[in-house]
Scaffold this motif. Structure first.
Motif, mmCIF file in Angstrom:
data_model
loop_
_atom_site.group_PDB
_atom_site.id
_atom_site.type_symbol
_atom_site.label_atom_id
_atom_site.label_comp_id
_atom_site.label_asym_id
_atom_site.label_seq_id
_atom_site.Cartn_x
_atom_site.Cartn_y
_atom_site.Cartn_z
ATOM 1 N N MET A 1 0.844 -1.182 0.000
ATOM 2 C CA MET A 1 0.000 0.000 0.000
ATOM 3 C C MET A 1 0.887 1.243 0.000
ATOM 4 O O MET A 1 1.934 1.270 0.637
ATOM 5 C CB MET A 1 -0.897 -0.009 1.238
ATOM 6 C CG MET A 1 -1.833 1.152 1.280
ATOM 7 S SD MET A 1 -2.977 1.242 2.676
ATOM 8 C CE MET A 1 -3.128 -0.378 3.266
ATOM 9 N N GLU A 6 -1.656 4.912 3.773
ATOM 10 C CA GLU A 6 -1.444 4.512 5.170
ATOM 11 C C GLU A 6 -1.591 5.712 6.099
ATOM 12 O O GLU A 6 -2.227 5.620 7.156
ATOM 13 C CB GLU A 6 -0.067 3.885 5.341
ATOM 14 C CG GLU A 6 0.041 2.511 4.722
ATOM 15 C CD GLU A 6 1.427 1.903 4.887
ATOM 16 O OE1 GLU A 6 2.090 2.179 5.907
ATOM 17 O OE2 GLU A 6 1.832 1.151 3.986
ATOM 18 N N SER A 9 -5.248 6.682 6.351
ATOM 19 C CA SER A 9 -5.927 5.702 7.208
ATOM 20 C C SER A 9 -5.679 5.995 8.683
ATOM 21 O O SER A 9 -6.614 6.002 9.492
ATOM 22 C CB SER A 9 -5.443 4.293 6.847
ATOM 23 O OG SER A 9 -5.965 3.346 7.729
ATOM 24 N N PRO A 15 -10.321 2.185 8.308
ATOM 25 C CA PRO A 15 -9.735 0.929 7.815
ATOM 26 C C PRO A 15 -8.967 1.155 6.501
ATOM 27 O O PRO A 15 -9.473 1.795 5.582
ATOM 28 C CB PRO A 15 -10.954 0.030 7.579
ATOM 29 C CG PRO A 15 -12.058 0.624 8.403
ATOM 30 C CD PRO A 15 -11.779 2.101 8.450
ATOM 31 N N ALA A 16 -7.760 0.630 6.435
ATOM 32 C CA ALA A 16 -6.901 0.820 5.261
ATOM 33 C C ALA A 16 -7.560 0.297 3.984
ATOM 34 O O ALA A 16 -7.425 0.912 2.920
ATOM 35 C CB ALA A 16 -5.551 0.154 5.490
ATOM 36 N N GLU A 17 -8.284 -0.807 4.096
ATOM 37 C CA GLU A 17 -8.916 -1.363 2.891
ATOM 38 C C GLU A 17 -10.005 -0.429 2.355
ATOM 39 O O GLU A 17 -10.183 -0.319 1.138
ATOM 40 C CB GLU A 17 -9.457 -2.777 3.125
ATOM 41 C CG GLU A 17 -10.462 -2.924 4.240
ATOM 42 C CD GLU A 17 -9.840 -3.108 5.632
ATOM 43 O OE1 GLU A 17 -10.610 -3.261 6.585
ATOM 44 O OE2 GLU A 17 -8.606 -3.077 5.775
ATOM 45 N N ASP A 18 -10.717 0.277 3.239
ATOM 46 C CA ASP A 18 -11.713 1.253 2.775
ATOM 47 C C ASP A 18 -11.032 2.446 2.112
ATOM 48 O O ASP A 18 -11.526 2.969 1.113
ATOM 49 C CB ASP A 18 -12.583 1.739 3.942
ATOM 50 C CG ASP A 18 -13.559 0.677 4.429
ATOM 51 O OD1 ASP A 18 -13.822 -0.292 3.684
ATOM 52 O OD2 ASP A 18 -14.059 0.826 5.560
ATOM 53 N N CYS A 19 -9.906 2.866 2.671
ATOM 54 C CA CYS A 19 -9.143 3.972 2.073
ATOM 55 C C CYS A 19 -8.665 3.580 0.678
ATOM 56 O O CYS A 19 -8.767 4.371 -0.266
ATOM 57 C CB CYS A 19 -7.949 4.339 2.961
ATOM 58 S SG CYS A 19 -8.415 4.997 4.573
ATOM 59 N N GLN A 20 -8.162 2.365 0.563
ATOM 60 C CA GLN A 20 -7.682 1.869 -0.730
ATOM 61 C C GLN A 20 -8.832 1.821 -1.731
ATOM 62 O O GLN A 20 -8.669 2.180 -2.897
ATOM 63 C CB GLN A 20 -7.063 0.479 -0.551
ATOM 64 C CG GLN A 20 -6.420 -0.077 -1.793
ATOM 65 C CD GLN A 20 -5.145 0.661 -2.161
ATOM 66 O OE1 GLN A 20 -4.267 0.850 -1.341
ATOM 67 N NE2 GLN A 20 -5.050 1.096 -3.402
ATOM 68 N N ARG A 21 -10.012 1.375 -1.280
ATOM 69 C CA ARG A 21 -11.191 1.311 -2.146
ATOM 70 C C ARG A 21 -11.573 2.705 -2.649
ATOM 71 O O ARG A 21 -11.881 2.890 -3.830
ATOM 72 C CB ARG A 21 -12.352 0.668 -1.384
ATOM 73 C CG ARG A 21 -13.287 -0.098 -2.287
ATOM 74 C CD ARG A 21 -14.311 -0.884 -1.513
ATOM 75 N NE ARG A 21 -15.466 -0.025 -1.355
ATOM 76 C CZ ARG A 21 -16.156 0.123 -0.254
ATOM 77 N NH1 ARG A 21 -15.842 -0.530 0.822
ATOM 78 N NH2 ARG A 21 -17.194 0.924 -0.210
#
Length: 192
Positions: A1, A6, A9, A15-21
């Motif tokens: 990532m 990061e 987030s 949540p990092a996965e929501d930020c990535q999304r």
């Protein structure tokens, strides 16, 4: 990532996965030093995340340039007036160095927030942190000593000195450039 995701987030406690999304739905923009996302009096309802660089929010009051905020890597950036009411911005948002943003239109961001309860809470968290930052800035203006405000700013964002002209840092701290020079000289002597 990527590092900016990061930081985003962590800063907004998301949540990092929501930020990535979210970043996956955004478009990358590159800016040169001095270029603006929006100028005072213009409209821009879009929402951005800083992936590289430092940005300044400022306005002109009776011919005096007033610095309101700085944002850097991993932080949200937008014109409140444009985002909330599609109104002309009361501030100019300017790149202090060559910079990069990821941006999304308000309509697409709202569609993302409406996609799930988790995404809606994600959006709420971002804006809560923005409000908290604003209140901290307002309260710091009441700090008893400009030196304390300068130390706090440098502890939080030491990279500002590398790219932001001192006149903007002084304005942000609610002091004159001359007062800032005296504070910096005093602190320099303490280190020496």
């Amino acid at each position: 990532m990527e590092a900016f995701i990061e930081k985003f987030s962590r800063k907004y406690n998301l949540p990092a996965e929501d930020c990535q999304r979210l970043v996956g739905k955004m478009e990358r923009y590159a800016f040169r030093k001095g270029e603006c996302v929006v100028r005072e009096g213009e409209r821009n309802p879009d929402f951005y995340i800083v992936s590289r660089g430092i940005w300044l929010g400022h306005y002109c009051n009776d011919g005096v340039d007033v610095s309101v905020w700085f944002v850097g890597e991993g932080e949200a950036l937008f014109s409140t007036w444009g985002y909330v009411g599609n109104a002309p911005s009361q501030i100019t948002i300017e790149a202090m160095c060559d910079a990069e943003l990821y941006g999304i239109s308000k309509a697409d961001l709202e569609e993302f927030f409406a996609s799930s309860v988790g995404a809606a809470n994600f959006g709420r968290r971002i804006f809560e942190e923005q409000f908290l930052g604003l209140e901290n800035w307002i309260l710091s203006g009441g700090a008893p000593r400009a030196e304390e405000r300068y130390r706090a700013l440098m502890a939080e964002s030491p990279e500002l000195l590398q790219v932001v002209p001192l006149k903007h840092i002084a304005s942000y701290l609610w002091i004159t450039p001359q007062s800032l020079s005296r504070i910096r000289a005093k602190l320099g002597k303490k280190k020496g």
